[in-house]
Design a protein around this motif. Structure first.
Motif, PDB file in Angstrom:
ATOM      1  N   LEU A 162       0.828  -1.206   0.000  1.00  0.00           N
ATOM      2  CA  LEU A 162       0.000   0.000   0.000  1.00  0.00           C
ATOM      3  C   LEU A 162       0.864   1.259   0.000  1.00  0.00           C
ATOM      4  O   LEU A 162       0.533   2.249  -0.673  1.00  0.00           O
ATOM      5  CB  LEU A 162      -0.918   0.004   1.224  1.00  0.00           C
ATOM      6  N   GLU A 163       1.964   1.244   0.741  1.00  0.00           N
ATOM      7  CA  GLU A 163       2.829   2.421   0.799  1.00  0.00           C
ATOM      8  C   GLU A 163       3.433   2.717  -0.565  1.00  0.00           C
ATOM      9  O   GLU A 163       3.624   3.884  -0.933  1.00  0.00           O
ATOM     10  CB  GLU A 163       3.942   2.210   1.835  1.00  0.00           C
ATOM     11  N   PHE A 166       0.492   3.977  -2.877  1.00  0.00           N
ATOM     12  CA  PHE A 166      -0.052   5.278  -2.485  1.00  0.00           C
ATOM     13  C   PHE A 166       1.025   6.092  -1.776  1.00  0.00           C
ATOM     14  O   PHE A 166       1.119   6.074  -0.551  1.00  0.00           O
ATOM     15  CB  PHE A 166      -1.260   5.111  -1.563  1.00  0.00           C
ATOM     16  N   ASP A 177      -6.228   9.736   3.144  1.00  0.00           N
ATOM     17  CA  ASP A 177      -6.195   9.226   1.776  1.00  0.00           C
ATOM     18  C   ASP A 177      -7.288   8.159   1.659  1.00  0.00           C
ATOM     19  O   ASP A 177      -7.075   6.988   1.993  1.00  0.00           O
ATOM     20  CB  ASP A 177      -4.825   8.634   1.458  1.00  0.00           C
ATOM     21  N   LYS A 180      -6.576   5.024  -0.507  1.00  0.00           N
ATOM     22  CA  LYS A 180      -5.764   4.011   0.187  1.00  0.00           C
ATOM     23  C   LYS A 180      -6.628   3.209   1.154  1.00  0.00           C
ATOM     24  O   LYS A 180      -6.537   1.969   1.230  1.00  0.00           O
ATOM     25  CB  LYS A 180      -4.632   4.712   0.925  1.00  0.00           C
ATOM     26  N   CYS A 183      -8.800   0.707  -0.719  1.00  0.00           N
ATOM     27  CA  CYS A 183      -8.074  -0.502  -1.115  1.00  0.00           C
ATOM     28  C   CYS A 183      -7.961  -1.487   0.045  1.00  0.00           C
ATOM     29  O   CYS A 183      -8.190  -2.692  -0.121  1.00  0.00           O
ATOM     30  CB  CYS A 183      -6.680  -0.137  -1.617  1.00  0.00           C
ATOM     31  N   THR A 205      -8.411   3.982  -8.047  1.00  0.00           N
ATOM     32  CA  THR A 205      -8.431   3.202  -6.805  1.00  0.00           C
ATOM     33  C   THR A 205      -8.576   1.718  -7.080  1.00  0.00           C
ATOM     34  O   THR A 205      -7.858   0.893  -6.491  1.00  0.00           O
ATOM     35  CB  THR A 205      -9.583   3.681  -5.906  1.00  0.00           C
ATOM     36  N   THR A 377      -3.155   0.811   7.156  1.00  0.00           N
ATOM     37  CA  THR A 377      -2.858   1.871   6.193  1.00  0.00           C
ATOM     38  C   THR A 377      -2.042   3.024   6.754  1.00  0.00           C
ATOM     39  O   THR A 377      -1.416   3.761   5.987  1.00  0.00           O
ATOM     40  CB  THR A 377      -4.167   2.462   5.629  1.00  0.00           C
TER      41      THR A 377
END
Length: 693
Positions: A162-163, A166, A177, A180, A183, A205, A377
């Motif tokens: 994820l990092e 995004f 966000d 993010k 997701c 997304t 997240t």
């Protein structure tokens, strides 16, 4: 009762189909009470108006709710009007009507095979009661599996992905966000919805969500983390949309989104990219529709071969189609819906996405969901979106909240928000602020010069405000870039036409340029019939363009005629909603060329389909397009034409959908009274349904 129903049908208050259904029940069961026969006719009619059932209580409160009053494009001053439904239902109570419906041969509570089903105050045709039950059960079953999926989802493996997908957000004033978060939430759900307005990044997304899912599926590490990851089987993912036009739009945008994924630093990043599909199908084609049949090739006995199904423009998916999708999904497959909950619902019965997302704005995430999402997240979820009583369905829905299309000072964005909020006072104030991307044109006659100027050149004199007596304020061209009308695409057609001996690629490039120019302006309207509906406006606009010397004819097939496909044609690869332009293209055997209609191939590669007009069996001229048909499309400049009088079709949802079709400029045309816009803002589409209980 039989005579009354026939008279209502003669005045288009009911459909002939509704009367035939009621008559069939009366002949099958002669002792059926008249109120039962009336209820059957009205329940049938409600399906044609998008309702899943007849709400008896709502009908008694407002009898016009159950009929098409007044029919669009008809003369409301006609004589010999049949009795109004209010007269027929006067003095009737809900208990009286329910008692009249208590006939075991025709009405049941769901058990058995009666043609009608009564659940509290809701009267269904049995088939639609079954659809509703199937949709709710299918969604609840999948939503309930989220807890198990969450427990099996490795946060340690997911968060680094994820990092990378995004990077830190740089949106001024935004601390969360939501893309993010969407997701992460969808990754833990067997059923999920990502909803949001225009430009909030739904496609971006979902592409990153698919990258996340494939990354987790493709690479699996040993329990002690000491053994390098090894490639596993990729997920089988399918992308679909309810119409051909929506499928083509997603097809064109998703390839670029996949190509732009930031996967360079991700283990096996290119394998992940290659495992994300870029081809989009219509739902009918995906499920294997059969001509002239409701039966589909894929169902519970022959499920789809997939692990993940993504449906874009889900607000357009009706109740019957959603039931078919859920029936055909394998038990362990994920279903992901994308769409704008505030747009118009499907033309057919049901408002599935809107009903499911009724609580999306407030979140209603449980403390457990809140804590897991923040841990997965690193994003902060506002505390006012946490609700310890949140349902399992609430935990499957994310609303994207930042529009990348409309800036904070965008008139279009502010108007859409005010309409969506049902705030007529705010709507009125927005018009007087002088936004350069908004224009309001009040017409006072069918030959108004302002309308001609708008249609041909995209310009018009604006009133000072939307109230009666407002004087001229300024020309629309004085602020910002000039919006364009239909002259632009016709000039592009004339000036860019290749020579007769040009290569085929030159004609394809010409067609692409004309189609792109045509997409810069579109006249939208609420109705099909009447002088300010599709039928009247298409004739009128063709006449205006012909009188101006911009097109060679105003009827038949001619150079420059824009056409809309109105029925799927799988043989030609054309879908309901596709728009093409009539051009001339020489062939080796005919250097002078013949008229052919150029359509974008919809494959994301810019190819053009050239079709002879004689092969097109279901088309209509499309200078004017209904807002319903425009869903899934965007235009640089949209002119939204209101009807002269208030219609049941004219609602807040229709206005919002029409307004948000405009990317850069919106012109609202009022041929009738000035208060019509504010009246429409106050009216909502409230479809009768029991989907949410």
């Amino acid at each position: 009762m039989e005579t009354l129903l026939v008279r209502w049908a003669e005045h288009d208050w009911l459909r002939a189909l509704d009367v035939a259904f009621a008559d069939f029940l009366r002949r099958e069961v002669p002792d059926a009470p008249p109120l039962l026969i009336l209820g059957a006719a009205l329940a049938s009619h409600q399906l044609g108006r998008g309702h899943a059932c007849l709400d008896l209580q709502a009908t008694l409160k407002d009898p016009t709710f159950a009929l098409s009053l007044p029919p669009e494009g008809t003369d409301t001053a006609e004589t010999d009007i049949p009795p109004h439904p209010a007269e027929v239902l006067e003095g009737l109570t809900l208990q009286d009507w329910q008692a009249a419906l208590a006939h075991p041969d025709l009405v049941g509570d769901g058990v058995g095979d009666t043609p009608l089903v009564l659940v509290g105050p809701r009267l269904y045709l049995r088939r639609y009661w079954r659809y509703e039950q199937a949709v709710r059960a299918g969604i609840d079953d999948r939503a309930a599996r989220s807890e198990a999926l969450q427990a099996a989802l490795p946060i340690a493996a997911m968060r680094p992905v994820l990092e990378r997908l995004f990077p830190p957000a740089s949106i001024p004033g935004e601390t969360t966000d939501w893309q993010k978060l969407a997701c992460a939430l969808a990754a833990r759900s067997a059923f999920s919805i990502i909803t949001g307005g225009p430009g909030t990044g739904k496609t971006t997304t979902v592409v990153r969500l698919l990258a996340l899912l494939q990354a987790l599926a493709l690479v699996e590490s040993a329990p002690d983390q000491s053994v390098p990851g090894r490639l596993q089987r990729a997920l089988r993912i399918r992308l679909a949309a309810p119409t051909g036009k929506a499928a083509a739009r997603l097809n064109a945008s998703i390839a670029a989104a996949v190509a732009g994924l930031p996967l360079a630093e991700l283990d096996h990043g290119e394998a992940v990219r290659a495992a994300i599909p870029v081809n989009v199908s219509t739902l009918h084609r995906l499920l294997g529709s059969r001509p002239d049949s409701r039966r589909l090739r894929h169902n519970a006995g022959n499920p789809l071969a997939l692990d993940v199904l993504v449906i874009d423009e889900a607000s357009m998916v009706d109740l019957e189609m959603m039931a078919a999708v859920l029936d055909a999904l394998p038990a362990n497959a994920r279903l992901i819906l994308l769409g704008d909950k505030d747009q118009l619902a499907s033309v057919e019965a049901g408002a599935v996405l809107g009903e499911l997302c009724g609580r999306a704005r407030e979140g209603h995430y449980t403390p457990g969901t809140h804590d897991w999402l923040e841990c997965a997240t690193g994003e902060r979820i506002p505390s006012d979106l946490v609700d310890s009583a949140g349902t399992a369905l609430d935990q499957s829905i994310v609303m994207l909240r930042h529009s990348h299309r409309f800036s904070a000072d965008s008139g279009i964005g502010q108007l859409a928000e005010a309409v969506n909020a049902g705030d007529p006072v705010q709507v009125r104030e927005i018009w007087v602020r002088g936004h350069s991307d908004l224009a309001l044109v009040a017409l006072r006659g069918t030959e108004d010069v302002a309308f001609r100027s708008l249609i041909i050149d995209g310009t018009a004199i604006l009133p000072a405000d939307p109230q009666p007596g407002g004087g001229a304020r300024k020309a629309q061209t004085e602020a910002g870039p000039s919006p364009q009308g239909y002259r632009h695409y016709l000039d592009t057609l004339r000036e860019g036409q290749p020579s007769r001996d040009a290569e085929a690629s030159a004609y394809d490039a010409w067609a692409r340029a004309v189609l792109e120019a045509h997409g810069r302006f579109q006249c939208l309207c609420a109705l099909r019939r009447g002088p300010w509906g599709v039928e009247g406006l298409n004739q009128r606009i063709a006449g205006l363009l012909h009188d101006a010397g911009l097109i060679p004819a105003s009827s038949g097939w001619y150079l420059g005629r824009p056409v809309l496909i109105t029925r799927n044609d799988y043989g030609l690869g054309l879908m309901n909603g596709d728009i093409g332009i009539t051009l001339i293209r020489p062939t080796p055997g005919d250097r002078d060329g013949m008229l052919r209609v150029a359509f974008p191939a919809g494959d994301g590669e810019g190819r053009i389909k050239w079709i002879l007009p004689s092969r097109l069996q279901a088309v209509e001229t499309v200078y004017a397009l209904t807002v319903h048909k425009s869903q899934g499309s965007e235009f640089t400049h949209a002119a939204l034409v209101l009807p002269e009088t208030l219609s049941p079709i004219l609602t807040r949802e229709l206005l919002y959908t029409g307004i948000t079709r405009a990317r850069a400029h919106l012109t609202l045309v009022q041929p009738g009274r000035d208060q019509l816009l504010e009246q429409a803002v106050r009216r909502r589409v409230l479809r009768a349904s029991g989907l949410m209980g």
